[in-house]
Design a protein around this motif. Structure first.
Motif, short mmCIF file in Angstrom:
data_model
loop_
_atom_site.label_atom_id
_atom_site.label_comp_id
_atom_site.label_asym_id
_atom_site.label_seq_id
_atom_site.Cartn_x
_atom_site.Cartn_y
_atom_site.Cartn_z
N GLY A 183 0.83 -1.19 0.00
CA GLY A 183 0.00 0.00 0.00
C GLY A 183 0.87 1.24 0.00
O GLY A 183 2.11 1.16 -0.12
N ASP A 205 2.95 -8.76 -0.81
CA ASP A 205 1.53 -8.40 -0.74
C ASP A 205 0.73 -9.53 -1.39
O ASP A 205 1.24 -10.22 -2.28
N ASN A 207 -1.96 -9.00 -3.13
CA ASN A 207 -2.66 -8.45 -4.28
C ASN A 207 -1.67 -8.20 -5.42
O ASN A 207 -0.79 -7.34 -5.32
N ARG A 210 -1.56 -4.58 -6.72
CA ARG A 210 -0.75 -3.69 -5.88
C ARG A 210 0.74 -3.93 -6.12
O ARG A 210 1.54 -2.98 -6.16
N GLY A 346 -7.86 -3.24 -5.50
CA GLY A 346 -6.61 -2.54 -5.20
C GLY A 346 -6.02 -1.80 -6.37
O GLY A 346 -4.80 -1.77 -6.56
N LEU A 349 -3.54 3.50 -5.19
CA LEU A 349 -2.69 3.60 -4.01
C LEU A 349 -3.10 4.83 -3.19
O LEU A 349 -3.92 4.73 -2.28
#
Length: 357
Positions: A183, A205, A207, A210, A346, A349
């Motif tokens: 993130g 992460d 995701n 991301r 996601g 950001l």
């Protein structure tokens, strides 16, 4: 003036409220320009009130409905008596921590961020960044260098969180560093670690979207998805001596991520917890002892960090603006900002609210 205010979970409203009064002694009136939507703001929206006081805050007296926004900057419109470090027309960034300046154990030692009476602009103060103007204490308003853009002024606050996490970890030249969470804070921590001299950075992460955004923002970084690779095994295989990384910084507030940090770090390495955990976390404390590791918390940042962090961004050593994926107006902030950031896909950001739109 228009302001985005928290009324209850899932109840954010664009309200028309009175503009702030003229500043009194030691106060500064700021016309807000850009404000970031923080993970803390998202948690308030989804599950709050958490930090927004249910009863008047014991130090500030603030309570809902609360104007949100603690990552912001703007232009000084007026100053009160005794204010000399800024003047009308100056571009500024807001350091949002509010606390006793003396007579408090931690304040008397310059550790203002550790005060038990701590309040925050945009969470437990009458003003916030998601409004057209804010009335602030003089110590909350920091001038910024000409090289820093108005957008970057709103990124000093989350970048200060990242720089402090790396300071707590003791990141130094040549270190290998694991960051859990891709993130905004995780990516800024990776940037701050690189600026501190880290030569090898891993970022994990769950995701993949991301992780792709992180690679765009960071360039050379080893990304890991724990669903397909075991974090500790990857890091041991790719670090000197096969022993693991020097430092691991947890930026999620997730028990599995913290366990991955403790597993991946080498003996006598350092783990820093930056993300806020919602509950207890059963770590394997035998391994903590056997590996002789340090586990440290990292809460917010010392308030004197602002000039240092501003220089790091302005110089390009921390290219913080790379985490910004969208700009919205105040009127769009809920549907195009908060709701988009809560989307599990996601795709974004950091979203900045442009108060001039």
């Amino acid at each position: 003036m228009k302001a985005l205010r928290f009324h209850a979970a899932k109840d954010l409203r664009i309200d028309t409220i009175d503009p702030p009064p003229s500043p009194g002694p030691g106060e500064v009136l700021v016309e807000n320009r850009f404000c970031g939507i923080c993970g803390t703001d998202l948690h308030e929206y989804a599950y709050g009130p958490i930090f927004v006081p249910k009863e008047p805050h014991p130090f500030t007296g603030a309570h809902g409905p609360q104007v949100l926004g603690h990552e912001f900057g703007g232009v000084v419109k007026a100053v009160g008596e005794g204010v000399s470090h800024v003047k009308p027309g100056d571009r500024v960034s807001v350091q949002p921590l509010i606390m006793p300046r003396r007579g408090d154990y931690y304040a008397d030692r310059g550790l203002f961020h550790l005060s038990s009476d701590l309040a925050l602009v945009g969470l437990s103060w009458h003003s916030g960044g998601m409004a057209q103007a804010a009335l602030l204490n003089d110590y909350n308003v920091q001038p910024i260098p000409d090289e820093l853009s108005d957008q970057e002024a709103a990124l000093i606050e989350p970048t200060a969180v990242a720089v402090y996490a790396c300071d707590r970890a003791g990141v130094t030249a040549g270190n290998s560093v694991l960051v859990t969470g891709a993130g905004p804070i995780g990516i800024l921590v990776a940037m701050a670690a690189r600026a501190a001299g880290a030569s090898q950075i891993f970022l994990s992460d769950l995701n993949d979207t991301r992780l792709a955004l992180a690679r765009e923002a960071l360039g050379e970084v080893r990304t890991i998805n724990p669903k397909t690779e075991k974090v500790g095994d990857v890091i041991r295989a790719e670090t000197e001596g096969g022993v693991g990384c020097d430092v691991a910084i947890e930026c999620v507030g997730n028990e599995h991520a913290l366990k991955n940090c403790a597993d991946a770090v080498r003996k006598q390495g350092v783990v820093v917890q930056t993300g806020l955990h919602p509950g207890e976390n059963p770590l394997n404390w035998f391994d903590v002892t056997f590996k002789d590791i340090d586990i440290r918390g990292s809460w917010a940042y010392p308030t004197h960090y602002w000039p240092r962090v501003a220089r790091l961004i302005a110089s390009g050593q921390i290219p913080a603006s790379r985490i910004v994926t969208k700009y919205v107006s105040l009127g769009e902030a809920v549907t195009e900002g908060f709701d988009q950031l809560l989307d599990p896909a996601g795709r974004h950001l950091k979203i900045l609210i442009d108060l001039s739109r």
